[in-house]
Design a protein around this motif. Structure first.
Motif, PDB file in Angstrom:
ATOM      1  N   TYR A  92      -8.904  -0.150   0.683  1.00 16.65           N
ATOM      2  CA  TYR A  92      -7.866  -1.078   0.577  1.00 16.65           C
ATOM      3  C   TYR A  92      -7.454  -1.430  -1.008  1.00 16.65           C
ATOM      4  O   TYR A  92      -6.329  -1.689  -1.190  1.00 16.65           O
ATOM      5  CB  TYR A  92      -7.969  -2.311   1.432  1.00 16.65           C
ATOM      6  N   PHE A  98      -2.911   2.811   1.802  1.00 14.49           N
ATOM      7  CA  PHE A  98      -3.780   2.601   2.919  1.00 14.49           C
ATOM      8  C   PHE A  98      -3.484   1.160   3.772  1.00 14.49           C
ATOM      9  O   PHE A  98      -3.821   0.855   4.628  1.00 14.49           O
ATOM     10  CB  PHE A  98      -5.395   2.686   2.332  1.00 14.49           C
ATOM     11  N   ARG A  99      -2.939   0.323   2.980  1.00 16.61           N
ATOM     12  CA  ARG A  99      -2.781  -1.071   3.302  1.00 16.61           C
ATOM     13  C   ARG A  99      -1.510  -1.480   4.338  1.00 16.61           C
ATOM     14  O   ARG A  99      -0.440  -0.698   3.873  1.00 16.61           O
ATOM     15  CB  ARG A  99      -2.238  -1.912   2.178  1.00 16.61           C
ATOM     16  N   GLU A 100      -1.713  -1.937   5.309  1.00 12.09           N
ATOM     17  CA  GLU A 100      -0.652  -2.041   6.343  1.00 12.09           C
ATOM     18  C   GLU A 100       0.527  -3.053   5.925  1.00 12.09           C
ATOM     19  O   GLU A 100       1.587  -2.937   6.741  1.00 12.09           O
ATOM     20  CB  GLU A 100      -1.111  -2.570   7.707  1.00 12.09           C
ATOM     21  N   ALA A 126      -2.521  -7.909   4.245  1.00  7.54           N
ATOM     22  CA  ALA A 126      -3.212  -6.725   4.239  1.00  7.54           C
ATOM     23  C   ALA A 126      -4.686  -7.064   4.448  1.00  7.54           C
ATOM     24  O   ALA A 126      -5.183  -7.814   3.686  1.00  7.54           O
ATOM     25  CB  ALA A 126      -3.007  -5.979   2.952  1.00  7.54           C
ATOM     26  N   PHE A 127      -5.311  -6.405   5.147  1.00  3.18           N
ATOM     27  CA  PHE A 127      -6.926  -6.666   5.547  1.00  3.18           C
ATOM     28  C   PHE A 127      -7.303  -7.893   6.078  1.00  3.18           C
ATOM     29  O   PHE A 127      -8.200  -8.206   5.983  1.00  3.18           O
ATOM     30  CB  PHE A 127      -7.330  -6.205   4.335  1.00  3.18           C
ATOM     31  N   THR A 301     -11.088  -0.317  10.580  1.00  7.42           N
ATOM     32  CA  THR A 301      -9.884   0.537  10.287  1.00  7.42           C
ATOM     33  C   THR A 301      -8.614   0.630  11.003  1.00  7.42           C
ATOM     34  O   THR A 301      -7.561   1.263  10.538  1.00  7.42           O
ATOM     35  CB  THR A 301     -10.400   1.908  10.488  1.00  7.42           C
ATOM     36  N   LYS A 303      -5.768  -1.194  11.734  1.00  2.00           N
ATOM     37  CA  LYS A 303      -4.464  -1.638  11.235  1.00  2.00           C
ATOM     38  C   LYS A 303      -4.082  -0.557  10.518  1.00  2.00           C
ATOM     39  O   LYS A 303      -2.831  -0.067  10.286  1.00  2.00           O
ATOM     40  CB  LYS A 303      -4.562  -2.962  10.872  1.00  2.00           C
ATOM     41  N   ALA A 304      -5.039   0.044   9.393  1.00  2.00           N
ATOM     42  CA  ALA A 304      -4.655   0.800   8.561  1.00  2.00           C
ATOM     43  C   ALA A 304      -4.271   2.177   9.046  1.00  2.00           C
ATOM     44  O   ALA A 304      -3.359   2.901   8.687  1.00  2.00           O
ATOM     45  CB  ALA A 304      -5.828   0.960   7.434  1.00  2.00           C
ATOM     46  N   SER A 305      -5.176   2.611  10.043  1.00  2.00           N
ATOM     47  CA  SER A 305      -4.790   3.627  10.728  1.00  2.00           C
ATOM     48  C   SER A 305      -3.266   3.769  11.528  1.00  2.00           C
ATOM     49  O   SER A 305      -2.531   4.672  11.581  1.00  2.00           O
ATOM     50  CB  SER A 305      -5.950   4.095  12.115  1.00  2.00           C
ATOM     51  N   HIS A 307      -0.743   1.896  10.402  1.00  2.00           N
ATOM     52  CA  HIS A 307       0.060   2.061   9.251  1.00  2.00           C
ATOM     53  C   HIS A 307       0.256   3.354   8.887  1.00  2.00           C
ATOM     54  O   HIS A 307       1.446   3.854   8.458  1.00  2.00           O
ATOM     55  CB  HIS A 307      -0.473   1.200   8.279  1.00  2.00           C
TER      56      HIS A 307
END
Length: 373
Positions: A92, A98-100, A126-127, A301, A303-305, A307
């Motif tokens: 992140y 990587f950030r949603e 994010a995160f 992971t 939420k990033a996935s 995104h």
């Protein structure tokens, strides 16, 4: 504690429910809305599971008059949580794609587990789901000390008073803060009502109560296990009641009542799932064991996935319903599996090797002391 199919199933339900909740921004179609709308309750199921399992780890030796090893407890927690968490945090921090969401809080808030107390949710989403890990870490830090103090002279009235104080105090505090935050909108509600540790103790508390019954009232626990089907039914009813009062999630009724209701329901389901000799504890569903084992990596992971999948294929998947569901689910499973197999599992194995080595060292030291005497 050996893995139980019933508890693994509950953990699998929790992570799938949470992922549906966080996938609500993707166009998955209206059939999935009922699952995503109340997916936040999956976190409360995680809290109830953690309260029971960690509570049992701490209370079992204390109930038998044994010494609680704080070093072993905190070492196990560190190896369980920190390696995977640090890897995802590094992604992140150093890989913006990587950030949603574009805004990310400072690293020190994540590293000190104060994110849930200090987050600027409007600008730094994010995160943000790491808030629940902060609650868990605060629980790990305080509970063993509190348990040691309470069990020096255990008494039912002390436990009952503490439970009542936490539940009723939490309800009163949420009502008061809700009125203070009413004019500030949804972001303020998240920051002041939903995220803070002192607002979200119900699930952990009810899980610990289960562990305390098992440790200090074994006859009552055995009677509960014989009625695991009734516990499961009551749990479903309580969760249904929480859903009913949560139709307006940001409202006063939901803010005050939904957390204790859903936590009670989830704790009852955990009790049913802990019945090793009953169908509720032995129920196996294909894939549930793996989802349970990888649930922490999936949680970190997913939420990033989502995104990354949306960035790559979002336009093609828009409006495709089941295909979109499969694509986003596949992305989440791949991301979680990569973290689980490359980081989480190796460190868990290292933890077990270190634990065996420490136990052997202690046994050798004990043998040497006996021989010298």
């Amino acid at each position: 504690m050996s893995r139980l199919p019933g508890l693994d199933l509950l953990r699998a339900i929790a992570i799938v429910w949470v992922m549906f909740f966080h996938a609500s921004g993707a166009d998955l179609g209206s059939p999935w809305m009922p699952m995503s709308q109340f997916g936040w309750m999956g976190v409360d199921l995680f809290f109830a599971l953690s309260g029971y399992l960690i509570g049992w780890q701490v209370l079992r030796p204390l109930s038998q008059g044994q010494r609680l090893s704080f070093a072993d407890f905190y070492l196990r927690r560190a190896f369980r949580v920190l390696p995977a968490f640090w890897v995802v945090l590094a992604l992140y921090l150093w890989w913006p794609a990587f950030r949603e969401r574009p805004g990310l809080e400072s690293a020190w808030q994540f590293l000190t587990f104060t994110l849930n107390l200090l987050i600027d949710y409007e600008h730094n989403k994010a995160f943000s789901h790491a808030w629940s890990l902060c609650v868990e870490e605060h629980f790990y830090l305080v509970f063993p000390l509190l348990a040691l103090w309470l069990t020096r002279k255990p008494a039912l009235w002390k436990t009952a008073l503490l439970v009542a104080a936490v539940v009723i105090g939490g309800m009163a505090l949420r009502a008061w803060v809700w009125h203070l935050s009413l004019a500030d909108g949804a972001n303020a509600w998240v920051e002041n009502v939903y995220y803070p540790t002192w607002m979200r103790l119900d699930g952990l508390l009810f899980g610990v109560v289960l562990a305390a019954i098992r440790a200090y009232r074994p006859d009552a626990w055995a009677a509960m296990m014989r009625r695991s089907g009734v516990l499961a039914l009551l749990g479903v009813v309580a969760v249904g009641a929480a859903i009913a009062v949560s139709q307006q999630r940001l409202g006063l009724l939901a803010s005050v009542w939904s957390f204790p209701l859903v936590s009670l329901g989830m704790a009852l389901l955990v009790a049913a799932g802990a019945a090793e000799q009953r169908w509720t504890g032995r129920l196996r569903v294909p894939g549930a064991g793996w989802l349970a084992a990888a649930s922490f990596s999936l949680y970190l992971t997913h939420k990033a996935s989502f995104h990354l999948a949306q960035t790559a294929y979002g336009e093609q998947l828009e409006g495709s319903g089941v295909l979109a569901l499969a694509a986003y689910a596949g992305a989440a499973l791949v991301g979680g599996a990569l973290l689980h197999y490359s980081v989480e599992r190796p460190f868990l194995r290292l933890r077990e090797r270190l634990a065996r080595r420490r136990a052997q060292t202690a046994a050798n030291a004990g043998a040497s002391t006996t021989t010298s005497a």
